[in-house]
Scaffold this active site. Structure first.
Site, PDB file in Angstrom:
ATOM      1  N   THR A  81       2.732 -19.049 -10.672  1.00 22.40           N
ATOM      2  CA  THR A  81       3.141 -19.732 -11.595  1.00 22.40           C
ATOM      3  C   THR A  81       4.043 -20.974 -11.313  1.00 22.40           C
ATOM      4  OG1 THR A  81       2.818 -17.915 -13.054  1.00 22.40           O
ATOM      5  CG2 THR A  81       4.274 -19.437 -13.582  1.00 22.40           C
ATOM      6  N   SER A 121      -1.007 -14.544  -6.992  1.00 21.13           N
ATOM      7  CA  SER A 121      -0.605 -13.366  -6.002  1.00 21.13           C
ATOM      8  C   SER A 121      -1.410 -12.278  -6.496  1.00 21.13           C
ATOM      9  CB  SER A 121       0.928 -13.172  -5.846  1.00 21.13           C
ATOM     10  OG  SER A 121       1.466 -12.665  -7.053  1.00 21.13           O
ATOM     11  N   THR A 163       4.686 -14.325  -9.187  1.00 23.52           N
ATOM     12  CA  THR A 163       5.382 -13.183  -9.425  1.00 23.52           C
ATOM     13  C   THR A 163       4.530 -11.715  -9.571  1.00 23.52           C
ATOM     14  OG1 THR A 163       5.280 -13.332 -11.818  1.00 23.52           O
ATOM     15  CG2 THR A 163       6.922 -14.511 -10.472  1.00 23.52           C
ATOM     16  N   ASP A 164       3.208 -11.695  -9.645  1.00 19.39           N
ATOM     17  CA  ASP A 164       2.585 -10.414  -9.830  1.00 19.39           C
ATOM     18  C   ASP A 164       2.541  -9.463  -8.757  1.00 19.39           C
ATOM     19  OD1 ASP A 164       1.727 -11.560 -12.214  1.00 19.39           O
ATOM     20  OD2 ASP A 164      -0.420 -11.568 -11.644  1.00 19.39           O
TER      21      ASP A 164
END
Length: 331
Positions: free
Chosen positions: A15, A62, A95-96
């Protein structure tokens, strides 16, 4: 120039490198569109804190990362830290799964130089994007002398977290990351302030060196729910070297699942009891007779990070359950 620290910024997408169709698109946007040079271009303040060198290592969200990606990232960060003219590394990351990559680096890097993993919940195109400030804060943290020797750090929303503890706890809000014992510190007006240390061993105090790792054992996670059947567990176990069972409550295992997990352990699969709750301690021989069944417990680790630790611990002696259990109490 050596008047400022030399920092390498590795881009992997996510992101923080995304772009939406409009200023109000904070959740619907194209991920991993911008190159790391483009991300840094909107942050001229960063070059005042450090000599920044960029490298585009990957360009994807990710959620796509697998064990090969972990090794690729780890080996590249490790190689950069070995260079005398590199004072620290920033890894921009979706961020995942940021917590998994950060923890993997936390356990495998062999350097006291600062490493900061950073992402964003909203793309740079959004009017309320956290991307510029998160990245600027990451630069402030990675260049600060107090960050040395603390292991891998994750910076988000003005907070500094240890990679061991931090997890993503919200799908879209800016305050999406939390640690069960709180952050290590904050970034205030561009200056890191640390208030506690991470007590578990990491980086130079672990036995795992990326130079000696070419493959990671296959470890899968089985998530407990009311209608989970034993066949599902058995099918996963048939293709895994280790299983993290994310049980209910205190790592509880339903009566009809016990036999499948016991059979997996008898067949040499390492079975680790965890909890789907997201925090808390799993007590050995509490909810289940782990000694009798040959199972391991995670102590306080969440399932996705327990998977990372189990993969590494199995590299030493995949059959020694006592040593594997000790790893969960040490790291």
């Amino acid at each position: 120039m050596r008047d400022k620290p030399n920092i390498v910024v590795l881009g992997t997408g996510g992101t923080i490198a995304g772009r939406g169709a409009g200023y109000a698109n904070t959740s619907a946007y194209a991920c991993s569109v911008l190159k790391i040079d483009e991300v840094l271009a909107v942050l001229p303040q960063g070059s005042r804190r450090a000599n920044l060198r960029t490298e585009q290592l990957l360009q994807t969200g990710s959620e796509n990362f697998n064990n090969d990606h972990l090794l690729l990232i780890g080996k590249r960060v490790s190689a950069l830290l070995e260079q005398a003219d590199v004072d620290g590394v920033i890894l921009t990351h979706g961020t995942d799964t940021i917590e998994e990559t950060a923890y993997f680096l936390h356990l495998t890097l062999k350097s006291v130089k600062p490493v900061v993993v950073v992402g964003a919940m909203r793309p740079p195109s959004a009017m309320s994007s956290d991307a510029p400030l998160n990245l600027y804060d990451a630069i402030c943290v990675v260049t600060h002398p107090a960050s040395r020797g603390r292991g891998v750090l994750v910076v988000s929303n003005d907070e500094i977290h240890t990679a061991r503890d931090v997890t993503k706890v919200n799908s879209f809000k800016l305050e999406a990351f939390a640690s069960p014992y709180g952050p290590l510190g904050y970034v205030v007006e561009g200056e890191p302030r640390f208030y506690r240390m991470a007590s578990r061993d990491h980086t130079v105090l672990t036995p795992w060196s990326l130079a000696r790792i070419d493959r990671l054992p296959k470890v899968d996670i089985v998530y407990a729910y009311g209608a989970l059947d034993a066949d599902t567990v058995g099918n996963v176990a048939a293709h895994a070297e280790g299983i993290v069972y994310a049980g209910t409550g205190n790592g509880n295992v339903a009566d009809h699942i016990v036999a499948a997990l016991r059979e997996a352990a008898r067949n040499g699969v390492q079975v680790v009891r965890a909890s789907r709750t997201g925090s808390g301690v799993i007590v050995r021989n509490g909810a289940q007779p782990d000694d009798d069944y040959g199972w391991i417990v995670v102590d306080d680790q969440v399932p996705q990070k327990a998977r990372v630790l189990l993969m590494l611990a199995m590299l030493n002696d995949p059959a020694e359950r006592g040593a594997l259990q000790a790893a969960f109490y040490r790291y």
